[in-house]
Design an enzyme around this catalytic site. Structure first.
Site, PDB file in Angstrom:
ATOM      1  N   GLU A  89      14.192   1.896   6.675  1.00 49.75           N
ATOM      2  CA  GLU A  89      14.465   2.005   5.233  1.00 49.75           C
ATOM      3  C   GLU A  89      15.916   2.363   4.953  1.00 49.75           C
ATOM      4  O   GLU A  89      16.412   2.130   3.856  1.00 49.75           O
ATOM      5  CB  GLU A  89      13.518   3.038   4.599  1.00 49.75           C
ATOM      6  CG  GLU A  89      12.073   2.569   4.695  1.00 49.75           C
ATOM      7  CD  GLU A  89      11.162   3.179   3.663  1.00 49.75           C
ATOM      8  OE1 GLU A  89      11.519   4.221   3.083  1.00 49.75           O
ATOM      9  OE2 GLU A  89      10.091   2.602   3.441  1.00 49.75           O
ATOM     10  N   CYS A  97      -2.053  -1.749   4.217  1.00 47.36           N
ATOM     11  CA  CYS A  97      -1.848  -0.341   4.561  1.00 47.36           C
ATOM     12  C   CYS A  97      -2.809   0.071   5.679  1.00 47.36           C
ATOM     13  O   CYS A  97      -4.033  -0.049   5.534  1.00 47.36           O
ATOM     14  CB  CYS A  97      -2.103   0.499   3.319  1.00 47.36           C
ATOM     15  SG  CYS A  97      -1.996   2.263   3.589  1.00 47.36           S
ATOM     16  N   ASN A  98      -2.256   0.577   6.775  1.00 49.01           N
ATOM     17  CA  ASN A  98      -3.084   1.019   7.893  1.00 49.01           C
ATOM     18  C   ASN A  98      -4.045   2.123   7.485  1.00 49.01           C
ATOM     19  O   ASN A  98      -5.201   2.135   7.899  1.00 49.01           O
ATOM     20  CB  ASN A  98      -2.194   1.551   9.017  1.00 49.01           C
ATOM     21  CG  ASN A  98      -1.748   0.449   9.943  1.00 49.01           C
ATOM     22  OD1 ASN A  98      -2.509   0.001  10.787  1.00 49.01           O
ATOM     23  ND2 ASN A  98      -0.530  -0.027   9.754  1.00 49.01           N
ATOM     24  N   ASP A 113      -0.279  -2.146  -0.625  1.00 47.25           N
ATOM     25  CA  ASP A 113       0.143  -1.184   0.397  1.00 47.25           C
ATOM     26  C   ASP A 113       0.472   0.122  -0.317  1.00 47.25           C
ATOM     27  O   ASP A 113       0.663   0.152  -1.529  1.00 47.25           O
ATOM     28  CB  ASP A 113       1.385  -1.722   1.125  1.00 47.25           C
ATOM     29  CG  ASP A 113       1.811  -0.832   2.304  1.00 47.25           C
ATOM     30  OD1 ASP A 113       0.957  -0.112   2.850  1.00 47.25           O
ATOM     31  OD2 ASP A 113       2.996  -0.861   2.664  1.00 47.25           O
ATOM     32  N   SER A 114       0.566   1.200   0.456  1.00 48.78           N
ATOM     33  CA  SER A 114       0.966   2.470  -0.131  1.00 48.78           C
ATOM     34  C   SER A 114       2.431   2.452  -0.580  1.00 48.78           C
ATOM     35  O   SER A 114       2.831   3.274  -1.387  1.00 48.78           O
ATOM     36  CB  SER A 114       0.762   3.596   0.880  1.00 48.78           C
ATOM     37  OG  SER A 114       1.468   3.315   2.061  1.00 48.78           O
ATOM     38  N   CYS A 156       2.205  -0.682  12.287  1.00 55.63           N
ATOM     39  CA  CYS A 156       2.783  -0.183  11.036  1.00 55.63           C
ATOM     40  C   CYS A 156       3.556  -1.337  10.445  1.00 55.63           C
ATOM     41  O   CYS A 156       4.270  -2.053  11.157  1.00 55.63           O
ATOM     42  CB  CYS A 156       3.712   0.998  11.305  1.00 55.63           C
ATOM     43  SG  CYS A 156       4.721   1.475   9.874  1.00 55.63           S
ATOM     44  N   HIS A 203       6.173  -1.571   8.803  1.00 65.37           N
ATOM     45  CA  HIS A 203       7.641  -1.591   8.919  1.00 65.37           C
ATOM     46  C   HIS A 203       8.109  -2.098  10.286  1.00 65.37           C
ATOM     47  O   HIS A 203       9.262  -2.514  10.420  1.00 65.37           O
ATOM     48  CB  HIS A 203       8.215  -0.189   8.745  1.00 65.37           C
ATOM     49  CG  HIS A 203       8.341   0.261   7.316  1.00 65.37           C
ATOM     50  ND1 HIS A 203       7.255   0.537   6.529  1.00 65.37           N
ATOM     51  CD2 HIS A 203       9.435   0.511   6.535  1.00 65.37           C
ATOM     52  CE1 HIS A 203       7.672   0.937   5.330  1.00 65.37           C
ATOM     53  NE2 HIS A 203       8.985   0.928   5.314  1.00 65.37           N
TER      54      HIS A 203
END
Lengths: 271, 271
Positions: B152, B73-74, B10-11, B186, B188
């Site tokens: 986050e 990662c999208n 992922d990024s 996403c 998250h």
């Protein structure tokens, strides 16, 4: 007298609040802005990387024959100030010292609150600088990590519920604790100044680090004969390392007026 | 039977919710995670850059002799899927197609809401994929740019006022509008699934793109004889391109349990 432009750089677009401050303090100066939007944020990167990036940006700005460089980025000001000075060949101004000097002049009781990003608060740069001037100052720090995304997503106007709730969460525990001076230690935070002032109360002075840097630079450049003698408004050129599609909107938020100037994307990695 | 590890990248750290999904779906598999925390976010970067970064990461993961690669990662799934496949030499799974297939299976009235970052919503990747399966589907999209910083920074628990206020702002206009399926587009967003479900109401199905990718990968790997025959829990190795000081805290939030595994910072630029 010197009619060359002033260079300003930041890790992203937050430094546009410094452009806004310069428009008020030095309205006749030409300004070159570089925002490293392709590599933002700097706060999570290692010091070697930050020094390398800063040196690339200084090389880029020197290509415009700038007469001074203003570092709008807290991280660069803390980590790479000496390297930037060594390479710049022109006067360099950072964002930490002018804010600290203003806070030290302003505080009555020596109780200062520093607001910043998590990286800035962790670095301790403001506390250390304050304690050099006022060893007995009571310095408290608060990371406000949601302030940047709130501002960038349009949550800053009076009465915005999300911004108010976040600001209360960050600030309420400092109300009535004797704090008389608050340093806005992040270039985005001036956009929230009314909200922060309302919550902290009228007796508390806010120090805008970008404004203080602009004032400091104006005085120092005047002393060295580096100001322009032109009387028309200065021109603004904006360079970024990457565009986001809402660049123009976000620039308008941070400048507090519509963007007006030349805009270009540049490949900073080749510098 | 194949006892080699599965690679996930992922990024940033959002893809750890995919690790969590894999723990449930394929608990005996060894997992190698790479999060490009030094170069996050990808959504604002140009396609050439995203392809270059993805190819570096694939080279890095191939060094572990992975038997499959999951793109959490999208942005990479939308922009660089073919390049990753071409270079991987092993089966590759992206995050968009499995989520879309699940949404298309799930929807009763064909009214689907896609939630994602600004970059994902702008890309239109989910809408395009949905319309390939269901040309008449009513697809609405909503960028929720504050959800990532909220998660986050610890704002996701039931009753968190900031998270609730932001979720209402993003979702209220879709309530009672016939939406029966919501894609959490996403990595998250699964952390906010209870809150999103509460606001959207009990009749609305949530599709977790990371979970759907894990299920899709499990089925496909089983068909190809690529699953392990071990019966002990798989081991997890985590690699990042930069540490933030709150890496361990944030990893715990996204994994929904404490981090347990080998962690190392790696210089991805040399791959």
């Amino acid at each position: 007298m010197d009619n060359r432009p002033i260079g300003v750089f930041d890790s992203g677009l937050g430094g546009l609040t410094v452009i806004r401050a310069l428009e008020r303090t030095l309205p006749h100066e030409d300004l070159i802005y570089f925002g490293d939007t392709g590599r933002v944020p700097y706060g999570t990167k290692g010091n070697d990387t930050i020094v390398k990036y800063s040196e690339q940006i200084v090389r880029f700005l020197r290509g415009f024959d700038v007469k001074a460089i203003l570092i709008a980025c807290n991280t660069v000001s803390s980590v790479a100030f000496e390297e930037v000075c060594a390479q710049a060949g022109v006067p360099v101004f950072g964002v930490v010292e002018p804010a600290v000097e203003a806070a030290v002049r302003t505080t009555r009781g020596g109780e200062i609150l520093v607001l910043g990003t998590s990286a800035t608060v962790r670095s301790g740069a403001y506390e250390q600088a304050i304690h050099r001037y006022l060893p007995d100052a009571g310095v408290r720090s608060r990371a406000c990590p949601l302030f940047v995304p709130l501002v960038e997503n349009g949550h800053f106007a009076a009465g915005d519920q999300l911004a108010e709730l976040a600001a209360h969460e960050y600030l309420d525990s400092f109300i009535g604790q004797g704090v008389d001076t608050v340093i806005l230690g992040c270039t985005h935070y001036p956009i929230l100044r009314s909200l922060i002032a309302k919550i902290m109360g009228g007796q508390v002075e806010l120090v805008d680090s970008g404004c203080e840097m602009a004032v400091r630079a104006a005085v120092a450049m005047d002393e060295r004969g580096l100001l322009t003698d032109r009387e028309e408004p200065g021109r603004q050129n904006f360079y970024v390392s990457d565009y986001s599609e809402d660049f123009t909107r976000l620039a308008g938020v941070l400048l507090e007026h519509s963007l007006a100037g030349y805009v270009e994307k540049t490949n900073i990695e080749k510098y």
